[in-house]
Design a protein around this motif. Structure first.
Motif, PDB file in Angstrom:
ATOM      1  N   ALA A 266       0.859  -1.178   0.000  1.00 18.53           N
ATOM      2  CA  ALA A 266       0.000   0.000   0.000  1.00 18.53           C
ATOM      3  C   ALA A 266       0.897   1.228   0.000  1.00 18.53           C
ATOM      4  CB  ALA A 266      -0.886  -0.022   1.243  1.00 18.53           C
ATOM      5  N   MET A 267       0.542   2.217  -0.810  1.00 14.37           N
ATOM      6  CA  MET A 267       1.350   3.440  -0.871  1.00 14.37           C
ATOM      7  C   MET A 267       0.466   4.634  -0.560  1.00 14.37           C
ATOM      8  SD  MET A 267       3.502   2.551  -4.286  1.00 14.37           S
ATOM      9  CE  MET A 267       5.148   2.834  -3.700  1.00 14.37           C
ATOM     10  N   GLU A 268       0.983   5.518   0.300  1.00 11.82           N
ATOM     11  CA  GLU A 268       0.169   6.638   0.755  1.00 11.82           C
ATOM     12  C   GLU A 268       1.081   7.827   1.038  1.00 11.82           C
ATOM     13  OE1 GLU A 268      -3.188   7.460   1.112  1.00 11.82           O
ATOM     14  OE2 GLU A 268      -2.261   9.291   1.842  1.00 11.82           O
ATOM     15  N   ILE A 269       0.603   9.000   0.678  1.00 14.20           N
ATOM     16  CA  ILE A 269       1.435  10.205   0.814  1.00 14.20           C
ATOM     17  C   ILE A 269       1.260  10.876   2.177  1.00 14.20           C
ATOM     18  CG2 ILE A 269      -0.201  11.891  -0.153  1.00 14.20           C
ATOM     19  CD1 ILE A 269       2.231  12.985  -1.808  1.00 14.20           C
ATOM     20  N   ARG A 270       0.104  10.710   2.817  1.00  7.19           N
ATOM     21  CA  ARG A 270      -0.141  11.400   4.094  1.00  7.19           C
ATOM     22  C   ARG A 270       0.500  10.626   5.252  1.00  7.19           C
ATOM     23  NH1 ARG A 270      -6.432  12.295   4.507  1.00  7.19           N
ATOM     24  NH2 ARG A 270      -6.471  10.384   3.268  1.00  7.19           N
ATOM     25  N   PRO A 271       1.371  11.304   6.022  1.00  9.17           N
ATOM     26  CA  PRO A 271       2.100  10.606   7.092  1.00  9.17           C
ATOM     27  C   PRO A 271       1.193   9.939   8.128  1.00  9.17           C
ATOM     28  CG  PRO A 271       2.918  12.866   6.826  1.00  9.17           C
ATOM     29  CD  PRO A 271       1.757  12.716   5.901  1.00  9.17           C
TER      30      PRO A 271
ATOM     31  N   THR B  19       5.026   7.411   0.502  1.00  8.92           N
ATOM     32  CA  THR B  19       5.755   7.999  -0.623  1.00  8.92           C
ATOM     33  C   THR B  19       4.800   8.788  -1.509  1.00  8.92           C
ATOM     34  OG1 THR B  19       7.415   7.559  -2.332  1.00  8.92           O
ATOM     35  CG2 THR B  19       5.498   6.121  -2.309  1.00  8.92           C
ATOM     36  N   ASN B  20       5.384   9.565  -2.396  1.00  8.71           N
ATOM     37  CA  ASN B  20       4.614  10.199  -3.451  1.00  8.71           C
ATOM     38  C   ASN B  20       4.666   9.271  -4.662  1.00  8.71           C
ATOM     39  OD1 ASN B  20       3.601  11.665  -5.559  1.00  8.71           O
ATOM     40  ND2 ASN B  20       4.543  13.585  -4.910  1.00  8.71           N
ATOM     41  N   ALA B  21       3.580   8.549  -4.885  1.00  5.27           N
ATOM     42  CA  ALA B  21       3.557   7.532  -5.937  1.00  5.27           C
ATOM     43  C   ALA B  21       3.630   8.145  -7.335  1.00  5.27           C
ATOM     44  CB  ALA B  21       2.310   6.662  -5.802  1.00  5.27           C
ATOM     45  N   MET B  22       3.394   9.443  -7.426  1.00  3.06           N
ATOM     46  CA  MET B  22       3.501  10.090  -8.735  1.00  3.06           C
ATOM     47  C   MET B  22       4.954  10.407  -9.080  1.00  3.06           C
ATOM     48  SD  MET B  22       0.119  12.544  -8.607  1.00  3.06           S
ATOM     49  CE  MET B  22       0.199  13.084 -10.318  1.00  3.06           C
ATOM     50  N   ARG B  23       5.836  10.244  -8.126  1.00  2.00           N
ATOM     51  CA  ARG B  23       7.220  10.634  -8.382  1.00  2.00           C
ATOM     52  C   ARG B  23       8.243   9.510  -8.308  1.00  2.00           C
ATOM     53  NH1 ARG B  23       8.193  16.631  -6.100  1.00  2.00           N
ATOM     54  NH2 ARG B  23      10.069  16.304  -7.319  1.00  2.00           N
TER      55      ARG B  23
ATOM     56  N   GLU C 288     -12.298   2.066   2.236  1.00  2.00           N
ATOM     57  CA  GLU C 288     -13.070   2.954   3.108  1.00  2.00           C
ATOM     58  C   GLU C 288     -13.892   3.932   2.271  1.00  2.00           C
ATOM     59  OE1 GLU C 288     -10.077   1.763   3.825  1.00  2.00           O
ATOM     60  OE2 GLU C 288     -10.710   0.729   5.653  1.00  2.00           O
ATOM     61  N   GLU C 289     -13.297   4.424   1.199  1.00  2.00           N
ATOM     62  CA  GLU C 289     -14.008   5.354   0.320  1.00  2.00           C
ATOM     63  C   GLU C 289     -15.184   4.649  -0.363  1.00  2.00           C
ATOM     64  OE1 GLU C 289     -12.816   8.393   0.749  1.00  2.00           O
ATOM     65  OE2 GLU C 289     -14.425   9.200  -0.501  1.00  2.00           O
ATOM     66  N   GLY C 290     -14.973   3.425  -0.788  1.00  2.00           N
ATOM     67  CA  GLY C 290     -16.038   2.647  -1.410  1.00  2.00           C
ATOM     68  C   GLY C 290     -17.213   2.427  -0.465  1.00  2.00           C
TER      69      GLY C 290
HETATM   70  N1  SAM Z   1      -7.881   4.256  -1.925  1.00  2.00           N
HETATM   71  C1  SAM Z   1      -8.475   4.679  -0.661  1.00  2.00           C
HETATM   72  C2  SAM Z   1      -9.923   4.311  -0.602  1.00  2.00           C
HETATM   73  O1  SAM Z   1     -10.480   3.987  -1.660  1.00  2.00           O
HETATM   74  O2  SAM Z   1     -10.519   4.323   0.485  1.00  2.00           O
HETATM   75  C3  SAM Z   1      -8.265   6.172  -0.408  1.00  2.00           C
HETATM   76  C4  SAM Z   1      -8.908   7.135  -1.369  1.00  2.00           C
HETATM   77  S1  SAM Z   1      -8.526   8.843  -0.989  1.00  2.00           S
HETATM   78  C5  SAM Z   1      -9.830   9.717  -1.727  1.00  2.00           C
HETATM   79  C6  SAM Z   1      -7.091   9.168  -1.998  1.00  2.00           C
HETATM   80  C7  SAM Z   1      -5.800   8.883  -1.263  1.00  2.00           C
HETATM   81  O3  SAM Z   1      -4.686   9.031  -2.139  1.00  2.00           O
HETATM   82  C8  SAM Z   1      -5.568   9.826  -0.103  1.00  2.00           C
HETATM   83  O4  SAM Z   1      -5.343   9.081   1.068  1.00  2.00           O
HETATM   84  C9  SAM Z   1      -4.313  10.614  -0.518  1.00  2.00           C
HETATM   85  O5  SAM Z   1      -3.523  11.012   0.565  1.00  2.00           O
HETATM   86  C10 SAM Z   1      -3.627   9.622  -1.426  1.00  2.00           C
HETATM   87  N2  SAM Z   1      -2.699  10.228  -2.397  1.00  2.00           N
HETATM   88  C11 SAM Z   1      -2.935  11.320  -3.159  1.00  2.00           C
HETATM   89  N3  SAM Z   1      -1.873  11.586  -3.952  1.00  2.00           N
HETATM   90  C12 SAM Z   1      -0.943  10.630  -3.689  1.00  2.00           C
HETATM   91  C13 SAM Z   1       0.368  10.380  -4.177  1.00  2.00           C
HETATM   92  N4  SAM Z   1       0.924  11.174  -5.108  1.00  2.00           N
HETATM   93  N5  SAM Z   1       1.055   9.331  -3.691  1.00  2.00           N
HETATM   94  C14 SAM Z   1       0.490   8.529  -2.744  1.00  2.00           C
HETATM   95  N6  SAM Z   1      -0.746   8.719  -2.248  1.00  2.00           N
HETATM   96  C15 SAM Z   1      -1.467   9.752  -2.708  1.00  2.00           C
END
Ligand code: SAM
Length: 219
Positions: free
Chosen positions: A55-60, A92-96, A193-195
């Motif tokens: 799982a990859m996520e940008i928010r600490p 991490t920032n998955a876009m980078r 969770e969003e779903g």
């Molecule tokens: N996938 C989860 C779900 O369906 O419940 C979360 C959806 S949430 C609307 C989008 C998530 O993508 C946020 O937690 C946000 O911090 C993360 N995110 C946004 N840009 C990102 C990036 N460049 N790299 C990693 N995570 C990112």
């Protein structure tokens, strides 16, 4: 966001042993990009016990929440099984930075679940599914591997379809029977969770799933 990230210079320099301490020679195959609170990744742990999911996520804070969540599940399981040893989370920032972590063709499944819509036109280039990044994803995904998208925002869904349809390395899986037979489609629809939030509010979910075309047949 704090924009300083530690990342390896190249995939061979990444130490995965702290992420998957009970796995010999760990090799990540599934990516939950922008995992949020991690519901999909947790579901994949039991659906695919033989594959490693990251799982990859940008928010600490969200990343830390998922780390603790996985850790608790591991501890609970450890008395009897090695369940949940096959999933981990990385901030991490998955876009980078994806190509710093994974080799060409290493990834078998890549999930984009309810990505941030970036509604404003001037922010569309920040969408995590875009033409430039699709080329990077195509590099990382194995031939025959699958890219999954789901969103409740119809405009964003249309964008996903337009960008992926236009990309030479991907073909859409349109067969309803194929999609229904794929447990990942059910998991990404029901387990994130969003779903769940969208389901509670009676919203619609739009799914688009693409296969990575073999290099030899890319037009
Ligand atoms: N996938 C989860 C779900 O369906 O419940 C979360 C959806 S949430 C609307 C989008 C998530 O993508 C946020 O937690 C946000 O911090 C993360 N995110 C946004 N840009 C990102 C990036 N460049 N790299 C990693 N995570 C990112």
């Amino acid at each position: 966001h704090n924009d300083s990230f530690d990342y390896p210079l190249r995939p061979s320099e990444m130490d995965w042993s702290t992420h998957y301490p009970n796995i010999d020679a760990p090799k990540v195959e599934f990516l939950d990009v922008g995992c949020g609170f991690g519901g999909l990744t947790i579901a994949l742990a039991t659906l695919f016990p033989e594959n490693l999911t990251l799982a990859m996520e940008i928010r600490p804070k969200v990343t830390e929440y998922v780390r603790l969540r996985i850790d608790a599940l591991r501890q609970d399981a450890l008395a009897t099984t090695k369940a949940y040893q096959n999933v981990s989370v990385l901030r991490t920032n998955a876009m980078r930075y994806l190509p710093h972590y994974f080799e060409k063709g290493q990834i078998k499944k890549m999930f984009f679940c309810f990505p941030d819509p970036q509604f404003k036109v001037r922010n569309h280039r920040r969408r995590i599914v875009n033409t430039h990044l699709l080329t990077e994803y195509a590099y990382l995904i194995a031939e025959g591997g699958i890219l999954y998208t789901i969103t409740d925002v119809e405009d964003l869904h249309n964008w996903h379809v337009a960008k992926c349809d236009a990309h030479p390395c991907f073909e859409r899986i349109t067969d309803e029977a194929d999609l229904e037979a794929d447990p990942c489609v059910k998991a990404m629809t029901e387990e994130t969770e969003e779903g769940k939030k969208v389901a509670r509010s009676g919203g619609k979910k739009y799914v688009a799933v693409y296969r990575r075309i073999p290099d030899a047949t890319v037009a």
